[in-house]
Design a protein around this motif. Structure first.
Motif, PDB file in Angstrom:
ATOM      1  N   GLY A 185      64.862  25.033 110.410  1.00  0.00           N
ATOM      2  CA  GLY A 185      63.561  25.215 109.779  1.00  0.00           C
ATOM      3  C   GLY A 185      63.440  24.399 108.507  1.00  0.00           C
ATOM      4  N   ALA A 186      64.531  24.341 107.745  1.00  0.00           N
ATOM      5  CA  ALA A 186      64.513  23.580 106.494  1.00  0.00           C
ATOM      6  C   ALA A 186      64.351  22.090 106.771  1.00  0.00           C
ATOM      7  N   VAL A 187      65.015  21.613 107.825  1.00  0.00           N
ATOM      8  CA  VAL A 187      64.897  20.197 108.180  1.00  0.00           C
ATOM      9  C   VAL A 187      63.458  19.869 108.568  1.00  0.00           C
ATOM     10  N   LEU A 188      62.851  20.748 109.346  1.00  0.00           N
ATOM     11  CA  LEU A 188      61.459  20.554 109.756  1.00  0.00           C
ATOM     12  C   LEU A 188      60.544  20.548 108.536  1.00  0.00           C
ATOM     13  N   ALA A 193      57.242  17.649 104.586  1.00  0.00           N
ATOM     14  CA  ALA A 193      56.990  17.362 103.171  1.00  0.00           C
ATOM     15  C   ALA A 193      57.039  15.859 102.911  1.00  0.00           C
ATOM     16  N   LEU A 194      57.964  15.170 103.577  1.00  0.00           N
ATOM     17  CA  LEU A 194      58.086  13.727 103.431  1.00  0.00           C
ATOM     18  C   LEU A 194      56.820  13.016 103.863  1.00  0.00           C
ATOM     19  N   GLY A 195      56.196  13.541 104.925  1.00  0.00           N
ATOM     20  CA  GLY A 195      55.044  12.859 105.500  1.00  0.00           C
ATOM     21  C   GLY A 195      53.705  13.292 104.942  1.00  0.00           C
ATOM     22  N   GLU A 196      53.705  14.216 103.999  1.00  0.00           N
ATOM     23  CA  GLU A 196      52.448  14.756 103.490  1.00  0.00           C
ATOM     24  C   GLU A 196      51.617  13.689 102.783  1.00  0.00           C
ATOM     25  N   PHE A 197      50.315  13.628 103.161  1.00  0.00           N
ATOM     26  CA  PHE A 197      49.436  12.607 102.592  1.00  0.00           C
ATOM     27  C   PHE A 197      48.146  13.179 102.034  1.00  0.00           C
ATOM     28  N   GLY A 198      47.353  13.830 102.888  1.00  0.00           N
ATOM     29  CA  GLY A 198      46.004  14.248 102.526  1.00  0.00           C
ATOM     30  C   GLY A 198      45.928  15.135 101.301  1.00  0.00           C
ATOM     31  N   ALA A 199      46.740  16.212 101.289  1.00  0.00           N
ATOM     32  CA  ALA A 199      46.682  17.131 100.150  1.00  0.00           C
ATOM     33  C   ALA A 199      47.198  16.449  98.900  1.00  0.00           C
ATOM     34  N   THR A 200      48.227  15.613  99.064  1.00  0.00           N
ATOM     35  CA  THR A 200      48.823  14.932  97.912  1.00  0.00           C
ATOM     36  C   THR A 200      47.827  14.004  97.251  1.00  0.00           C
ATOM     37  N   LEU A 230      53.994  -2.175 106.165  1.00  0.00           N
ATOM     38  CA  LEU A 230      54.753  -2.036 107.408  1.00  0.00           C
ATOM     39  C   LEU A 230      56.211  -1.703 107.128  1.00  0.00           C
ATOM     40  N   ALA A 231      56.769  -2.324 106.066  1.00  0.00           N
ATOM     41  CA  ALA A 231      58.168  -2.049 105.731  1.00  0.00           C
ATOM     42  C   ALA A 231      58.353  -0.583 105.361  1.00  0.00           C
ATOM     43  N   ILE A 232      57.441  -0.053 104.529  1.00  0.00           N
ATOM     44  CA  ILE A 232      57.539   1.359 104.150  1.00  0.00           C
ATOM     45  C   ILE A 232      57.374   2.246 105.380  1.00  0.00           C
ATOM     46  N   ALA A 233      56.454   1.851 106.257  1.00  0.00           N
ATOM     47  CA  ALA A 233      56.227   2.629 107.479  1.00  0.00           C
ATOM     48  C   ALA A 233      57.506   2.689 108.308  1.00  0.00           C
ATOM     49  N   LEU A 234      58.187   1.549 108.452  1.00  0.00           N
ATOM     50  CA  LEU A 234      59.434   1.507 109.205  1.00  0.00           C
ATOM     51  C   LEU A 234      60.482   2.422 108.581  1.00  0.00           C
ATOM     52  N   LEU A 235      60.536   2.365 107.251  1.00  0.00           N
ATOM     53  CA  LEU A 235      61.478   3.208 106.515  1.00  0.00           C
ATOM     54  C   LEU A 235      61.224   4.678 106.817  1.00  0.00           C
ATOM     55  N   LEU A 236      59.954   5.066 106.790  1.00  0.00           N
ATOM     56  CA  LEU A 236      59.588   6.451 107.051  1.00  0.00           C
ATOM     57  C   LEU A 236      59.931   6.849 108.484  1.00  0.00           C
ATOM     58  N   VAL A 237      59.645   5.950 109.419  1.00  0.00           N
ATOM     59  CA  VAL A 237      59.960   6.237 110.820  1.00  0.00           C
ATOM     60  C   VAL A 237      61.457   6.469 110.960  1.00  0.00           C
ATOM     61  N   GLY A 238      62.252   5.594 110.328  1.00  0.00           N
ATOM     62  CA  GLY A 238      63.703   5.726 110.387  1.00  0.00           C
ATOM     63  C   GLY A 238      64.180   7.042 109.813  1.00  0.00           C
ATOM     64  N   LEU A 239      63.646   7.403 108.643  1.00  0.00           N
ATOM     65  CA  LEU A 239      64.031   8.638 107.967  1.00  0.00           C
ATOM     66  C   LEU A 239      63.701   9.860 108.811  1.00  0.00           C
ATOM     67  N   THR A 240      62.465   9.931 109.290  1.00  0.00           N
ATOM     68  CA  THR A 240      62.057  11.102 110.067  1.00  0.00           C
ATOM     69  C   THR A 240      62.813  11.166 111.382  1.00  0.00           C
ATOM     70  N   PHE A 241      63.101  10.005 111.980  1.00  0.00           N
ATOM     71  CA  PHE A 241      63.875  10.002 113.213  1.00  0.00           C
ATOM     72  C   PHE A 241      65.260  10.576 112.954  1.00  0.00           C
ATOM     73  N   ALA A 242      65.881  10.141 111.841  1.00  0.00           N
ATOM     74  CA  ALA A 242      67.207  10.652 111.484  1.00  0.00           C
ATOM     75  C   ALA A 242      67.155  12.163 111.283  1.00  0.00           C
ATOM     76  N   LEU A 243      66.091  12.647 110.630  1.00  0.00           N
ATOM     77  CA  LEU A 243      65.949  14.078 110.395  1.00  0.00           C
ATOM     78  C   LEU A 243      65.839  14.848 111.707  1.00  0.00           C
ATOM     79  N   LEU A 244      65.081  14.295 112.648  1.00  0.00           N
ATOM     80  CA  LEU A 244      64.911  14.973 113.919  1.00  0.00           C
ATOM     81  C   LEU A 244      66.214  14.998 114.714  1.00  0.00           C
ATOM     82  N   VAL A 245      66.990  13.912 114.606  1.00  0.00           N
ATOM     83  CA  VAL A 245      68.290  13.877 115.272  1.00  0.00           C
ATOM     84  C   VAL A 245      69.178  14.972 114.690  1.00  0.00           C
ATOM     85  N   LEU A 246      69.122  15.099 113.356  1.00  0.00           N
ATOM     86  CA  LEU A 246      69.882  16.149 112.663  1.00  0.00           C
ATOM     87  C   LEU A 246      69.479  17.512 113.198  1.00  0.00           C
TER      88      LEU A 246
END
Lengths: 256, 286
Positions: A185-188, A193-200, A230-246
């Motif tokens: 649950g914490a990972v999710l 939180a990492l991907g939050e945009f609209g409220a922020t 695009l570079a930041i987007a790739l970074l985010l994709v990588g991070l969230t993918f790693a989190l989901l693998v975790l």
């Protein structure tokens, strides 16, 4: 016949989900390396990691007791509380942002009082953490309550008959048993939180180094320098993918 | 090892095999799937309309004036149906560069249009109007701003946009003019810019933040002052010596779906009637 329809549907669905990610990588190309060195990227990355970790910690600290109560303490109105806690999950982030502004802004419901005390939350990293917490904490609470509910009460009863105090039972029996569920649950929560945009962007604004998290940085860079975005987007994709693998790994541990 | 199953019935034996769906259910499922597919395809193919649709991308500051322009144009051209898209000029330019369907592009500054022109994406660039900058403050003036110099006061919450958005560029130009004039303390522009607490996406959001009382001040176009009913704002004029002339340009998108109508709309906007509408909303002649 039906098997082919199912296979076709699966292929279409997978492509649909994967295509945007593949397209980012395809468009980003080899210039990503240089683009990643743009100061905007480093600032956004540091801010994103710091705020998302803070909001996840806050969610875990405040959410765990709440989740345990929802799981084990029957009280009148519990279904209502459960619904309220789940609301931010489905609420449009823009609505969350406006709500936070109306509540904690300088002329807001609570914000007015805070302003008189000299505390102004909007446009600060605290606002970022608040916004992330609001949208992500319910994910943790929901998973935690579910994990607590799954703990076999036989073990807690046995511990009680052996003379353990409620706190000791929680610490040495409930927590270890619910552990993998809580961690998942914490990972999710962290990923959300990492991907939050609209409220922020509505509540905290967007300023590099102070409130411009990675999703906000992508939005800002889009008009300025597409390769940085695009570079930041790739970074985010990588991070969230790693989190989901975790997350997957901890679920597997849970089942063993 | 602690079991994860509850104390009651633990199923251990082989699970009963799933029964294959009956032929009727299978047929119904396939029919439903095909129906869904047909609906989607049908929805995508838009019915041919008798009206000529025209897509206009315009800077946020042109929101009110262009809505009136579009209404007036549709009145005199009954077959026209104008679709308006308002956003920061830089964002619109990015959208057009990425293939967004636009026929006309009205920008609040030169750089977005010129960059598209260089890429061969727009043509027929003409001046539409000009504008001036002004400082707006919340009605209760929480930071007690009385003169321009106060904008450099530490702790003041200023909102602006990124430098790629026209208003952000003009703001920095005006601050540079103030610096160069010698009428302001040394390092004035830098001090003011260090007071920026947020880079919003377009000029209308700056107005919103000030109206909400979240920001202490913002530099916007003179045309962005809200109507009386929306709540008053305090205004601080910027003398001509430090003010910039914001130039609005209008251009035709090369790959327009409707080039004839696009040309017609631009001509209308620059006609005496169109310019009168712009003037009504506070714009200055091109």
């Amino acid at each position: 016949m039906i098997r082919w329809v199912v296979v076709a549907a699966l292929v279409v669905a997978s492509l649909f989900l994967l295509l945007p990610l593949i397209a980012i990588a395809w468009r980003a190309g080899p210039e990503s390396g240089a683009a990643l060195r743009d100061p905007l990227v480093g600032e956004a990355l540091r801010l994103s990691l710091a705020t998302s970790l803070a909001s996840t910690t806050l969610a875990v600290l405040v959410g765990t007791p709440l989740a345990w109560t929802l799981a084990h303490v029957p009280f009148r109105g519990r279904p209502l509380v459960e619904t309220l806690v789940e609301l931010p999950i489905v609420l449009p982030p823009a609505v969350a942002g406006i709500g936070l502004l109306m509540a904690f802004g300088r002329r807001g419901l609570i914000g007015q009082g805070l302003a008189e005390l000299g505390i102004e939350l909007a446009f600060t990293p605290v606002a970022v953490i608040l916004a992330q917490c609001f949208v992500a904490a319910p994910l943790y609470i929901r998973a935690a309550a579910s994990a607590f509910r799954a703990v076999d009460t036989r073990w807690t009863q046995v511990a009680a008959t052996l003379g353990a105090s409620p706190w000791r039972i929680f610490r040495q029996v409930t927590l270890p048993l619910a552990g993998p569920g809580l961690f998942g649950g914490a990972v999710l929560c962290w990923a959300r939180a990492l991907g939050e945009f609209g409220a922020t962007i509505l509540f905290a604004g967007s300023l590099p180094g102070r409130t411009q998290t990675m999703p906000l940085a992508i939005y800002a860079a889009l008009e300025r320098n597409l390769s940085v975005a695009l570079a930041i987007a790739l970074l985010l994709v990588g991070l969230t993918f790693a989190l989901l693998v975790l997350l997957r790994l901890t679920t597997r541990v849970e089942r063993s | 090892m602690l079991s994860r199953y509850s104390g009651s019935a633990v199923t251990c034996g082989p699970v009963a095999p799933l029964t294959a769906p009956r032929a009727v259910e299978r047929k119904a499922f396939v029919t439903l799937l095909l129906l869904l597919l047909a609906l989607m395809i049908g929805g995508c193919a838009s019915a041919p309309s008798e009206r000529e649709s025209l897509t206009v991308f315009a800077a946020s500051s042109l929101t009110d004036s262009f809505q009136e322009l579009a209404a007036a144009y549709e009145e005199s051209h009954p077959r026209a149906d104008i679709i308006l898209n308002f956003a920061a000029s830089s964002q619109l330019a990015t959208q057009i560069a990425e293939g967004a369907p636009a026929d006309v592009f009205a920008s609040a500054g030169e750089p977005p249009v010129r960059s598209l022109e260089e890429q061969g994406l727009v043509e027929g660039v003409r001046r539409l109007a000009t504008n001036q900058l002004v400082v707006i403050l919340p009605s209760d003036n929480p930071a007690s701003v009385e003169k321009l110099e106060d904008l450099a006061r530490p702790g003041l919450k200023l909102v602006t946009t990124g430098a790629q958005v026209p208003i952000g560029q003009y703001t920095r130009e005006a601050l540079a003019l103030m610096d160069a004039s010698g009428d302001f303390p040394a390092g004035f522009a830098e001090a003011v810019l260090s007071n920026v607490v947020s880079e919003e996406t377009n000029v209308r959001q700056l107005v919103t933040k000030v109206q909400l009382g979240e920001a202490d001040a913002a530099i916007v176009y003179a045309t962005d002052l809200p109507r009386e009913e929306e709540g008053p704002l305090r205004v601080l004029t910027i003398p001509a010596a430090y003010n910039v002339e914001a130039v609005y340009l209008v251009a035709l998108v090369v790959e327009a779906g409707n080039p004839a109508e696009a040309e017609s709309f631009v001509d209308f906007a620059r006609s005496p009637q169109g310019l009168a509408i712009l003037e009504k909303w506070g714009f200055l002649p091109p």
